[in-house]
Design a protein around this motif. Structure first.
Motif: not given
Length: 202
Positions: A41-43, A84-88, A92-95, A175-184
């Protein structure tokens, strides 16, 4: 020198994510997708950045991302550092999409120069030390504020920023918590860093 081959995005719907990124940015092997229902959730503590040569490229990629289903966080605009710009993305990934140039210098293209994984970490200095211990080489460092690592494949880069600063740069709450949901995935090995970001051996 460490090479990052793929960034794996974890999402409940891998087919939808693959379709979005193909339509939005035209990305191919740089991204992989893995099914996951891990709560988050969140960031998520990171952003992905597309670095391009000029404003028209920012506008083009931002526009197609919105058409493909992204949510706008910050519209494309000039700033003291460039444009530049920002979007989601729907997953849920922020770009962020950015150019250091404020004016077009050639014909409009959709060419992406670099992809940057920006990790928002609790302690930049400590995490920098951790990654150096894993064999990564520092290419830029601004004290305990920002670090950029050299990678063998210059197309995918890794950088560190404080969590609050990373969120502010993207235009969201830290604010945010839980999994990052990313693997490098790369040749640095398999491990989890101090902030919970997972690496897998290529």
């Amino acid at each position: 020198m460490t090479a990052i081959e793929t960034v794996i995005i974890e999402t409940p719907d891998t087919a939808a994510a693959e379709a979005f990124y193909a339509a939005a940015f035209g990305l191919g092997d740089e991204l992989g997708f893995r099914a996951s229902e891990a709560p988050t959730s969140g960031f998520r503590g990171f952003t992905m950045s597309l670095i391009v040569s000029q404003p028209s490229t920012v506008d083009s990629l931002h526009s197609t991302a919105l058409e493909a289903g992204a949510t706008e966080i910050k519209p494309a605009t000039k700033s003291f550092w460039g444009y530049g710009s920002a979007l989601q993305a729907p997953d849920g990934t922020i770009w962020t999409i950015a150019s250091s140039s404020k004016k077009d210098t050639g014909l409009a293209t959709r060419e992406i120069d670099d992809i940057v994984i920006l990790l928002g970490v609790d302690d930049v200095a400590a995490t920098k030390k951790f990654y150096v211990g894993k064999g990564l080489e520092v290419s830029k460092s601004f004290g305990s504020k920002y670090v950029e690592f050299a990678t063998a494949d210059k197309h995918i880069k890794l950088s560190l920023y404080g969590r609050k600063a990373a969120a502010k740069n993207a235009g969201v709450s830290p604010d945010g918590s839980g999994s990052h949901r990313i693997v490098i995935r790369g040749d640095a090995g398999t491990f989890t860093d101090p902030d919970g970001f997972v690496w897998e051996a290529a």
